[in-house]
Design a protein around this motif. Structure first.
Motif, PDB file in Angstrom:
ATOM      1  N   SER A 176       0.819  -1.214   0.000  1.00  0.00           N
ATOM      2  CA  SER A 176       0.000   0.000   0.000  1.00  0.00           C
ATOM      3  C   SER A 176       0.851   1.261   0.000  1.00  0.00           C
ATOM      4  N   VAL A 177       2.048   1.177  -0.564  1.00  0.00           N
ATOM      5  CA  VAL A 177       2.889   2.366  -0.686  1.00  0.00           C
ATOM      6  C   VAL A 177       3.133   2.637  -2.159  1.00  0.00           C
ATOM      7  N   THR A 178       3.598   3.833  -2.448  1.00  0.00           N
ATOM      8  CA  THR A 178       3.931   4.171  -3.825  1.00  0.00           C
ATOM      9  C   THR A 178       5.448   4.095  -3.989  1.00  0.00           C
ATOM     10  N   THR A 179       5.907   4.014  -5.227  1.00  0.00           N
ATOM     11  CA  THR A 179       7.356   3.954  -5.449  1.00  0.00           C
ATOM     12  C   THR A 179       8.013   5.266  -5.024  1.00  0.00           C
ATOM     13  N   ALA A 180       7.263   6.373  -5.052  1.00  0.00           N
ATOM     14  CA  ALA A 180       7.817   7.653  -4.591  1.00  0.00           C
ATOM     15  C   ALA A 180       8.206   7.553  -3.113  1.00  0.00           C
ATOM     16  N   VAL A 181       7.349   6.883  -2.323  1.00  0.00           N
ATOM     17  CA  VAL A 181       7.649   6.680  -0.896  1.00  0.00           C
ATOM     18  C   VAL A 181       8.866   5.765  -0.752  1.00  0.00           C
ATOM     19  N   LEU A 182       8.912   4.696  -1.551  1.00  0.00           N
ATOM     20  CA  LEU A 182      10.050   3.770  -1.486  1.00  0.00           C
ATOM     21  C   LEU A 182      11.356   4.463  -1.859  1.00  0.00           C
ATOM     22  N   ASP A 183      11.300   5.289  -2.900  1.00  0.00           N
ATOM     23  CA  ASP A 183      12.512   5.992  -3.328  1.00  0.00           C
ATOM     24  C   ASP A 183      13.015   6.942  -2.244  1.00  0.00           C
ATOM     25  N   GLU A 184      12.065   7.529  -1.500  1.00  0.00           N
ATOM     26  CA  GLU A 184      12.451   8.501  -0.476  1.00  0.00           C
ATOM     27  C   GLU A 184      12.837   7.851   0.849  1.00  0.00           C
ATOM     28  N   TYR A 185      12.043   6.850   1.266  1.00  0.00           N
ATOM     29  CA  TYR A 185      12.238   6.296   2.612  1.00  0.00           C
ATOM     30  C   TYR A 185      12.793   4.867   2.635  1.00  0.00           C
ATOM     31  N   GLY A 186      12.742   4.204   1.493  1.00  0.00           N
ATOM     32  CA  GLY A 186      13.235   2.834   1.441  1.00  0.00           C
ATOM     33  C   GLY A 186      14.681   2.789   0.967  1.00  0.00           C
ATOM     34  N   LYS A 187      15.195   1.574   0.794  1.00  0.00           N
ATOM     35  CA  LYS A 187      16.563   1.392   0.302  1.00  0.00           C
ATOM     36  C   LYS A 187      16.519   0.476  -0.908  1.00  0.00           C
ATOM     37  N   VAL A 188      17.102   0.933  -2.015  1.00  0.00           N
ATOM     38  CA  VAL A 188      17.140   0.116  -3.234  1.00  0.00           C
ATOM     39  C   VAL A 188      18.254  -0.912  -3.096  1.00  0.00           C
ATOM     40  N   ILE A 189      17.900  -2.188  -3.234  1.00  0.00           N
ATOM     41  CA  ILE A 189      18.914  -3.253  -3.160  1.00  0.00           C
ATOM     42  C   ILE A 189      19.358  -3.644  -4.563  1.00  0.00           C
ATOM     43  N   ILE A 190      18.366  -3.867  -5.439  1.00  0.00           N
ATOM     44  CA  ILE A 190      18.675  -4.184  -6.845  1.00  0.00           C
ATOM     45  C   ILE A 190      17.882  -3.202  -7.711  1.00  0.00           C
ATOM     46  N   PRO A 191      18.561  -2.257  -8.378  1.00  0.00           N
ATOM     47  CA  PRO A 191      17.859  -1.193  -9.104  1.00  0.00           C
ATOM     48  C   PRO A 191      17.185  -1.615 -10.405  1.00  0.00           C
ATOM     49  N   SER A 192      17.625  -2.741 -11.001  1.00  0.00           N
ATOM     50  CA  SER A 192      17.001  -3.200 -12.246  1.00  0.00           C
ATOM     51  C   SER A 192      17.239  -4.693 -12.437  1.00  0.00           C
ATOM     52  N   LYS A 193      16.391  -5.305 -13.248  1.00  0.00           N
ATOM     53  CA  LYS A 193      16.485  -6.749 -13.546  1.00  0.00           C
ATOM     54  C   LYS A 193      16.585  -7.590 -12.275  1.00  0.00           C
ATOM     55  N   ALA A 194      15.748  -7.260 -11.285  1.00  0.00           N
ATOM     56  CA  ALA A 194      15.826  -7.897  -9.963  1.00  0.00           C
ATOM     57  C   ALA A 194      15.589  -9.416 -10.041  1.00  0.00           C
ATOM     58  N   VAL A 195      14.603  -9.846 -10.837  1.00  0.00           N
ATOM     59  CA  VAL A 195      14.281 -11.293 -10.916  1.00  0.00           C
ATOM     60  C   VAL A 195      15.472 -12.062 -11.455  1.00  0.00           C
ATOM     61  N   THR A 196      16.048 -11.580 -12.539  1.00  0.00           N
ATOM     62  CA  THR A 196      17.201 -12.242 -13.144  1.00  0.00           C
ATOM     63  C   THR A 196      18.395 -12.272 -12.180  1.00  0.00           C
ATOM     64  N   GLU A 197      18.664 -11.127 -11.543  1.00  0.00           N
ATOM     65  CA  GLU A 197      19.800 -11.022 -10.616  1.00  0.00           C
ATOM     66  C   GLU A 197      19.667 -12.018  -9.453  1.00  0.00           C
ATOM     67  N   ILE A 198      18.458 -12.089  -8.904  1.00  0.00           N
ATOM     68  CA  ILE A 198      18.236 -12.989  -7.763  1.00  0.00           C
ATOM     69  C   ILE A 198      18.380 -14.452  -8.183  1.00  0.00           C
ATOM     70  N   CYS A 199      17.847 -14.778  -9.360  1.00  0.00           N
ATOM     71  CA  CYS A 199      17.956 -16.168  -9.835  1.00  0.00           C
ATOM     72  C   CYS A 199      19.400 -16.557 -10.122  1.00  0.00           C
ATOM     73  N   VAL A 200      20.200 -15.608 -10.582  1.00  0.00           N
ATOM     74  CA  VAL A 200      21.618 -15.892 -10.875  1.00  0.00           C
ATOM     75  C   VAL A 200      22.400 -16.120  -9.579  1.00  0.00           C
ATOM     76  N   HIS A 201      22.116 -15.313  -8.553  1.00  0.00           N
ATOM     77  CA  HIS A 201      22.916 -15.371  -7.325  1.00  0.00           C
ATOM     78  C   HIS A 201      22.373 -16.295  -6.246  1.00  0.00           C
ATOM     79  N   PHE A 202      21.114 -16.689  -6.378  1.00  0.00           N
ATOM     80  CA  PHE A 202      20.528 -17.573  -5.356  1.00  0.00           C
ATOM     81  C   PHE A 202      19.945 -18.819  -6.014  1.00  0.00           C
TER      82      PHE A 202
END
Length: 202
Positions: A176-202
């Motif tokens: 129930s949050v917007t990406t604007a809130v995430l960009d301001e208050y959250g922390k980006v772990i994987i900025p792009s291609k998250a599904v591919t990155e996670i499958c490669v490393h895990f």
């Protein structure tokens, strides 16, 4: 309906489509000044006062974000009316004493956003998405001790879009949050291609 306080003068309300349906309100109605929407707003303000002690007297700025497949997020800020003249103002009277002076902004978000309690669920969801050929470009955030996967499925055909939502819903819950809130208050772990990155490393 979920309500949370963002700061002293700002709250966020998350309405599911079921919340709207129960009150006979369509998503498009939130753009219109009709009695049902006024009643919903009064109900939200009553609940905000009961749960959070948020007093809605005086001028209010109201931003409404429509989230695909999840519902609507309503941000209510005290004391901001008149800041942006291009926005339309509407007034609503709850009773003879309380007058809500509202300035309403409507925004449509095309971002699909799901929250996961632990990283194992993120890995499981990503592996399923990858197997199904749905490794769309996504971002991974951490916010409020949860992992958030965000996708922008612009141009995605309906069947693939629905499959993406169905798989995400198996492992996480609509956020129930917007990406604007995430960009301001959250922390980006994987900025792009998250599904591919996670499958490669895990």
């Amino acid at each position: 309906m979920k309500i949370e306080r963002l700061n002293q003068d700002k709250i966020r309300i998350f309405l599911t489509f079921d919340d709207l349906l129960e009150r006979g309100i369509q998503k498009e109605d939130m753009w219109r000044e009709i009695p049902k929407v006024h009643e919903l707003f009064s109900e939200m303000m009553d609940q905000a006062y009961t749960e959070l002690g948020f007093d809605a007297n005086g001028p209010l700025a109201v931003e409404v974000f429509a989230l695909p497949a999840q519902g609507m997020v309503v941000i209510v800020t005290r004391g901001k009316v008149g800041a942006r003249p291009e926005e339309r103002a509407m007034e609503e009277e709850e009773n003879d004493e309380d007058v809500y002076e509202l300035e309403v902004t409507m925004e449509q978000s095309d971002v699909v956003l799901y929250a996961f309690r632990d990283f194992e669920d993120v890995i499981a969801a990503c592996k399923q998405l990858n197997t199904a050929g749905l490794s769309e470009d996504g971002r991974l955030y951490v916010y409020n001790n949860k992992y958030m996967l965000a996708f922008e499925p612009a141009g995605l055909e309906l069947a693939r879009y629905q499959a993406l939502i169905a798989l995400l819903a198996e492992y996480g819950e609509a956020a129930s949050v917007t990406t604007a809130v995430l960009d301001e208050y959250g922390k980006v772990i994987i900025p792009s291609k998250a599904v591919t990155e996670i499958c490669v490393h895990f």
